[in-house]
Design a protein around this motif. Structure first.
Motif, PDB file in Angstrom:
ATOM      1  N   CYS A 183      46.524  34.789  41.284  1.00 29.16           N
ATOM      2  CA  CYS A 183      47.314  34.860  42.520  1.00 29.16           C
ATOM      3  C   CYS A 183      47.075  36.175  43.250  1.00 29.16           C
ATOM      4  O   CYS A 183      46.920  36.196  44.478  1.00 29.16           O
ATOM      5  N   TYR A 184      47.040  37.268  42.500  1.00 28.41           N
ATOM      6  CA  TYR A 184      46.800  38.585  43.097  1.00 28.41           C
ATOM      7  C   TYR A 184      45.418  38.633  43.743  1.00 28.41           C
ATOM      8  O   TYR A 184      45.263  39.065  44.889  1.00 28.41           O
ATOM      9  N   ASP A 185      44.404  38.188  43.002  1.00 28.63           N
ATOM     10  CA  ASP A 185      43.033  38.206  43.529  1.00 28.63           C
ATOM     11  C   ASP A 185      42.897  37.357  44.779  1.00 28.63           C
ATOM     12  O   ASP A 185      42.157  37.710  45.696  1.00 28.63           O
ATOM     13  N   PHE A 186      43.632  36.226  44.829  1.00 26.43           N
ATOM     14  CA  PHE A 186      43.542  35.358  46.001  1.00 26.43           C
ATOM     15  C   PHE A 186      44.014  36.079  47.266  1.00 26.43           C
ATOM     16  O   PHE A 186      43.394  35.962  48.318  1.00 26.43           O
ATOM     17  N   VAL A 187      45.107  36.838  47.183  1.00 29.33           N
ATOM     18  CA  VAL A 187      45.659  37.462  48.390  1.00 29.33           C
ATOM     19  C   VAL A 187      45.061  38.824  48.711  1.00 29.33           C
ATOM     20  O   VAL A 187      45.202  39.310  49.832  1.00 29.33           O
ATOM     21  N   ALA A 188      44.396  39.455  47.737  1.00 27.60           N
ATOM     22  CA  ALA A 188      43.819  40.785  47.976  1.00 27.60           C
ATOM     23  C   ALA A 188      42.843  40.726  49.147  1.00 27.60           C
ATOM     24  O   ALA A 188      42.016  39.826  49.232  1.00 27.60           O
TER      25      ALA A 188
END
Length: 140
Positions: free
Chosen positions: A18-23
């Motif tokens: 999830c973090y990587d998707f929005v970064a």
């Protein structure tokens, strides 16, 4: 390139995904909400939770929330992932990540996402106790 990641899964949710998707290099803030199964509610000891969904409608409603947030808060990307099935204490039933050029929009959008999800998405929670069980928030 998609600005939203929506998922309901019986697999363990992945915060890093999830973090990587929005970064995004254009963003100065990423807000994260991780819901966890707690061991007590209303003065009773919880042993586990069971999440049930009407998946086609739940995914559609989660996408509506994400689309509304993109417009309303001017954010860059959002991920809303929810678990289904039996979860034990400390397991993660929901992860929401939001990126934005500015932190306030990310925080506001993240809070709006979890509040709206709990109010409108057809995901039902059954709490199990040592002496019984009860359905919680049996709406919409």
């Amino acid at each position: 390139m998609s600005k939203t990641s929506i998922k309901i899964s019986s697999e363990v949710l992945n915060l890093q995904e999830c973090y990587d998707f929005v970064a995004d290099p254009s963003c100065g803030g990423i807000a994260v909400f991780v819901g966890t199964v707690r061991n007590a509610t209303q003065n009773k000891e919880v042993t586990q939770l069971d999440f049930s969904t009407y998946k086609p409608m739940a995914l559609k409603e989660m996408q509506k929330i994400a689309d509304r947030i993109l417009k309303k808060f001017g954010i860059t990307k959002i991920a809303i992932h929810h678990a289904e099935g039996l979860l034990k204490i400390s397991d993660v039933p929901v992860i929401i990540t939001v990126s934005s050029p500015h932190r306030k929009a990310a925080f506001d959008a993240c809070q709006y996402a979890i509040d709206t999800l709990k109010e409108t998405v057809p995901i039902w929670k059954k709490e199990y106790f040592s002496d019984g069980e009860v359905w919680v928030n049996a709406h919409p």
